[in-house]
Design a protein around this motif. Structure first.
Motif, PDB file in Angstrom:
ATOM      1  N   GLN A   1      87.274  36.847  14.372  1.00  0.00           N
ATOM      2  CA  GLN A   1      86.290  36.017  15.061  1.00  0.00           C
ATOM      3  C   GLN A   1      85.731  35.012  14.063  1.00  0.00           C
ATOM      4  O   GLN A   1      85.116  35.401  13.067  1.00  0.00           O
ATOM      5  CB  GLN A   1      85.146  36.851  15.631  1.00  0.00           C
ATOM      6  N   PRO A   2      85.935  33.710  14.273  1.00  0.00           N
ATOM      7  CA  PRO A   2      85.395  32.712  13.343  1.00  0.00           C
ATOM      8  C   PRO A   2      83.870  32.777  13.280  1.00  0.00           C
ATOM      9  O   PRO A   2      83.202  33.122  14.259  1.00  0.00           O
ATOM     10  CB  PRO A   2      85.871  31.375  13.930  1.00  0.00           C
ATOM     11  N   VAL A   3      83.345  32.440  12.117  1.00  0.00           N
ATOM     12  CA  VAL A   3      81.896  32.431  11.907  1.00  0.00           C
ATOM     13  C   VAL A   3      81.494  31.050  11.405  1.00  0.00           C
ATOM     14  O   VAL A   3      82.120  30.499  10.491  1.00  0.00           O
ATOM     15  CB  VAL A   3      81.473  33.507  10.888  1.00  0.00           C
ATOM     16  N   GLY A   4      80.473  30.492  12.027  1.00  0.00           N
ATOM     17  CA  GLY A   4      79.925  29.227  11.570  1.00  0.00           C
ATOM     18  C   GLY A   4      78.638  29.461  10.800  1.00  0.00           C
ATOM     19  O   GLY A   4      78.146  30.590  10.682  1.00  0.00           O
ATOM     20  N   LEU A   5      78.099  28.392  10.256  1.00  0.00           N
ATOM     21  CA  LEU A   5      76.807  28.423   9.586  1.00  0.00           C
ATOM     22  C   LEU A   5      75.829  27.528  10.338  1.00  0.00           C
ATOM     23  O   LEU A   5      76.226  26.534  10.954  1.00  0.00           O
ATOM     24  CB  LEU A   5      76.919  27.932   8.143  1.00  0.00           C
ATOM     25  N   VAL A   6      74.577  27.888  10.298  1.00  0.00           N
ATOM     26  CA  VAL A   6      73.501  27.004  10.739  1.00  0.00           C
ATOM     27  C   VAL A   6      72.670  26.700   9.501  1.00  0.00           C
ATOM     28  O   VAL A   6      72.022  27.585   8.941  1.00  0.00           O
ATOM     29  CB  VAL A   6      72.630  27.649  11.823  1.00  0.00           C
ATOM     30  N   VAL A   7      72.726  25.454   9.046  1.00  0.00           N
ATOM     31  CA  VAL A   7      72.046  25.041   7.819  1.00  0.00           C
ATOM     32  C   VAL A   7      70.953  24.050   8.199  1.00  0.00           C
ATOM     33  O   VAL A   7      71.206  23.091   8.937  1.00  0.00           O
ATOM     34  CB  VAL A   7      73.028  24.386   6.825  1.00  0.00           C
ATOM     35  N   SER A   8      69.751  24.266   7.694  1.00  0.00           N
ATOM     36  CA  SER A   8      68.642  23.381   8.054  1.00  0.00           C
ATOM     37  C   SER A   8      67.750  23.127   6.850  1.00  0.00           C
ATOM     38  O   SER A   8      67.556  24.000   6.001  1.00  0.00           O
ATOM     39  CB  SER A   8      67.816  23.993   9.192  1.00  0.00           C
ATOM     40  N   THR A   9      67.241  21.915   6.779  1.00  0.00           N
ATOM     41  CA  THR A   9      66.260  21.555   5.762  1.00  0.00           C
ATOM     42  C   THR A   9      64.864  21.916   6.263  1.00  0.00           C
ATOM     43  O   THR A   9      64.686  22.319   7.422  1.00  0.00           O
ATOM     44  CB  THR A   9      66.323  20.054   5.471  1.00  0.00           C
TER      45      THR A   9
END
Length: 610
Positions: free
Chosen positions: A571-579
Motif C-alpha cells: 500500500q503506497p504511503v504519502g506524506l503531508v508536509v506543512s509549514t
C-alpha cells in the motif's frame, strides 16, 4: 460723519480679522484628493505534489492519483461523504434526503437540493445519476462497480430533482454509490467522453472549487473559487497544485512559496526535507490503493493455476517493495489494506507469501514444463514467455514491472515488458508492445531508485531458482518478442487496486465473474479475467451484506491465495508536509479520510500569513 467713518473702519478691521482667523493656508491651494480604495489581493495556497497523474476520472483505475482524489473531493458532487472518522454522511448541499422507500423492488429515493447546479448553470439532476450508472456497469477498468451492476433502473421525478434507483435485490450499502457525480450534459454525447474528456481536467464544477487550468508542461493544476456555488463559498480564491521534485519542494517550503505538500513518501523527499527540521511538520498518509500484480487467467500460460502459483513462488514481493517503495506498507491480503482497521495478513505460511524456488520448479514440472541446458522453461518446443505490462505514466509501476521481469528471467522464464498508456492498459484486451521509454525507469520522485533488468541467468542460477546479481541492460523486449507496436495480451499487469470503499462490493468488483444481464449482455471482463464459479456465490453474498461475514471473508481470502488471480504487493504511503503558516491557514492539515485525502475541507482554508 466722523462717527460713520469710525464705524466703517471697525467693520473692515473685524472682517479682516475674521478672514485671517479662518484661513490657515493660501486661498489658491486645492484640497487634497481622496485616497483610492485598496486593491484586493488574491488569496491562495500552493500545494506541492510529485505527479499530476494521467487523467482525472475518479472512477477509472488508470486515473488513480493523489491529485485526482483532491480534485474530485473539491470539485465533484457526492451524495454521501466521509466524516473525520471515515463514516459516510449525507451531503445536504447535494441531496436533502436519501432513503430506502421500497423493499419490493428494493428502491432508494433521493431528493436533490434544488439549488445544486453545475458551474455551467445546468442543474445537478437525475441525468447525472443515469450517466454514472450506465458507465459503471458497462465500461472496463472502473473502480468498485459491483453495486452499480445491481441497479435495474434509475427514474427521474420532479423535473430531475428527485431520483428513484431500483435494484434487482436488496443492497444495504447503497450509500457508497453516486459519489463523484460527473456532468452528463457535457459528457454523455461526447465521443470517448468517459476517458478522453477528463484527461485534461474537469470541465465544470459541482463543488466549492472549479478547475481553471491543467498545465502539464509547467506541472500545475489551478483551482479557483466556484462563484456559482450555492452553499458556503470557499474562503480562498485559489489552490495551486504544483509538481515539484524533492529539492525544489524543500526550497519552496523554506521560502514560504509552498505552504503544504502531499508527495509520496521515500528516501529522496525525506532527505530533502531533513534540513528544514522543526520548520515543517510531517505526517504519513496512506493512499487508497494497493499495488498488485494481476495474473491473467483466461488465456496464455497463466490460464493454468499451477503456473500462476509458480510465478507467485518466484516473485520476491518484499525485495520489490523495498526497492521501489520502502516507506509503503506490505500487503498480505486481498480485501482490506494494511492501513484499514481490522486488517490482518491472510497469506499462507509458504509460497506465494514468500519466495520458494523449489516449489516453483515442482509446480512448473507438474504443469508439463521442462528446462533446457540454459535453464529456460519450455512446454514442448514452446518457451514459457510472459508479457508484463505497466502504465507508461505510472513510473513506480514500471519500476515494479522491471523488477518482476528480473526475478522471472533469473528463474528461467522469458519475459517482455511493455508500457503503453494506462488508459489502454487497464481497459483493452490487447495493447501495443511498447517498451518503457527508458531502460532505467525511476519511481515517483520521493521513492528510491530501482534496478531495472538483469542479464540472463547462468544455468546454475536457473537450476536453483536464485536471482542473479542485477546490472543495467539495454533491452526490455527479449529475443523473439513481438515487434514494438504489435498488439499483445498482457499476462502480468501491474496495477493499483482501490481500497477504502464497501469491502464486499470491492471484492466482488475485483475478483468476481463478469456475468451477463438483460441490461448489459456483454459486460467488461475484470482486469485478470478471473472467474471462479465456486467462489462467486460467496462474493455475491459479501457484496449484498450490510456487514461482511468473517467466515465468508476468510473463505474468500483462502481461495484467492490458492487460485492467485492477483498477487498483492504494498500500500503506497504519502506524506503531508506543512509549514507553520500552512498549519495556521489549514487549521492543522492532516491525512484526512482514506478515500478523500488531505485536501478534504479545503474550502474552509484561509489565506496564509508570515
Amino acid at each position: 460723519m466722523r462717527t460713520e467713518r469710525s464705524l466703517l473702519a471697525v467693520l473692515v478691521a473685524a472682517l479682516l480679522a475674521f478672514l485671517a482667523a479662518c484661513t490657515d493656508r493660501p486661498v489658491d491651494q486645492p484640497a487634497p484628493a481622496p485616497a483610492p480604495p485598496p486593491v484586493p489581493t488574491s488569496t491562495q495556497i500552493v500545494v506541492g505534489v510529485d505527479d499530476l497523474g494521467s487523467g482525472f476520472n475518479p472512477h477509472l483505475t488508470a486515473d488513480r492519483s493523489a491529485v485526482t482524489t483532491a480534485l474530485s473531493t473539491l470539485v465533484l458532487p457526492s451524495v454521501f461523504r466521509p466524516d473525520a472518522n471515515g463514516d459516510l454522511q449525507l451531503d445536504r448541499t447535494i441531496a436533502t434526503s436519501a432513503a430506502v422507500t421500497s423493499t419490493s423492488p428494493f428502491t432508494v429515493s433521493y431528493e436533490l437540493n434544488v439549488q445544486a447546479s453545475w458551474s455551467s448553470n445546468s442543474p445537478i439532476a437525475a441525468e447525472d445519476f443515469v450517466y454514472l450508472w450506465e458507465q459503471m456497469r458497462s465500461q472496463p477498468g472502473t473502480v468498485d462497480a459491483a453495486g452499480y451492476k445491481l441497479i435495474t433502473d434509475v427514474r427521474s421525478r420532479a423535473g430531475g430533482k428527485a431520483v428513484d434507483v431500483v435494484f434487482s435485490e436488496a443492497y444495504p450499502n447503497w450509500s457508497h454509490l453516486f459519489s463523484d457525480l460527473l456532468p452528463a450534459h457535457i459528457l454523455k454525447d461526447a465521443p470517448g467522453s468517459w476517458t478522453g474528456a477528463l484527461a485534461g481536467g474537469l470541465p465544470v464544477s459541482g463543488g466549492p472549487f472549479r478547475v481553471v487550468t491543467v498545465d502539464r508542461s509547467r506541472g500545475e493544476v489551478v483551482l479557483a473559487r466556484n462563484d456559482l456555488y450555492w452553499a458556503t463559498p470557499s474562503t480562498l480564491d485559489r489552490i495551486v497544485l504544483r509538481r515539484l521534485d524533492p529539492p525544489t519542494l524543500a526550497e519552496g517550503l523554506r521560502t514560504g512559496d509552498v505552504q503544504v505538500a502531499i508527495p509520496a513518501s521515500g528516501a529522496k523527499v525525506r532527505a530533502a526535507l531533513a534540513p528544514l527540521g522543526a520548520a515543517v511538520r510531517t505526517q504519513q498518509a496512506p493512499r487508497p490503493t494497493v499495488s498488485e500484480l494481476r495474473l491473467r487467467s483466461d488465456g496464455g500460460p497463466l490460464v493454468d493455476t499451477r503456473v500462476r502459483q509458480a510465478v507467485g513462488a518466484i516473485v520476491d514481493r518484499e525485495a520489490i517493495r523495498t526497492a521501489v517503495a520502502p516507506d509503503s506498507l506490505a500487503a498480505d491480503a486481498f480485501g482490506l489494506a494494511p492501513s484499514q482497521p481490522g486488517y490482518a495478513a491472510t497469506a499462507p505460511a509458504g509460497a506465494p507469501a514468500r519466495p520458494d524456488p523449489a516449489a516453483a520448479e515442482q509446480l512448473l514440472t507438474e504443469a508439463g514444463y521442462t528446462r533446457d541446458a540454459d535453464g529456460r522453461w519450455s512446454l514442448g518446443r514452446t518457451p514459457l514467455r510472459l508479457v508484463i505490462g505497466a502504465g507508461a505514466e505510472r513510473t513506480t509501476d514500471v519500476a515494479v514491472a522491471q523488477l518482476v521481469a528480473q526475478q522471472l528471467r533469473a528463474a528461467g522464464i522469458t519475459v517482455d515488458v511493455v508500457a503503453p498508456p494506462s488508459a489502454d492498459l487497464f481497459t483493452a484486451p490487447t495493447v501495443p508492445a511498447t517498451p518503457p521509454s527508458t531502460t532505467t525507469p525511476a519511481p515517483s520522485p520521493g521513492a528510491s531508485a530501482a534496478p531495472t533488468t538483469t542479464p540472463a541467468p547462468t544455468p546454475a542460477a536457473a537450476a536453483t531458482g536464485t536471482t542473479a546479481p542485477t546490472t543495467a541492460s539495454s533491452t526490455t523486449l527479449s529475443s523473439g518478442a513481438p515487434a514494438p507496436g504489435a498488439a499483445v495480451p498482457v499476462d502480468v499487469l501491474v496495477r493499483p487496486r482501490a481500497v477504502g470503499g464497501d469491502l464486499g462490493a470491492q471484492l466482488a468488483s475485483d475478483y468476481g465473474c463478469a456475468t451477463p444481464t438483460a441490461t448489459v449482455p456483454n459486460p467488461p471482463a475484470t482486469p485478470a479475467a478471473f472467474c471462479s464459479t465456486a467462489l462467486q456465490p460467496v462474493l455475491d453474498s459479501l457484496a449484498n451484506a450490510a456487514t461482511p461475514d468473517p467466515g465468508q471473508l476468510a473463505t474468500t481470502e483462502r481461495v484467492l491465495w490458492a487460485q492467485l488471480p492477483a498477487l498483492p504487493l504494498f500500500q503506497p504511503v504519502g506524506l503531508v508536509v506543512s509549514t507553520t503558516a500552512g498549519d495556521a491557514a489549514t487549521a492543522g492539515i492532516g491525512p484526512g479520510p482514506l478515500t478523500t485525502g488531505p485536501l478534504t475541507g479545503a474550502q474552509r482554508w484561509t489565506a496564509p500569513h508570515g
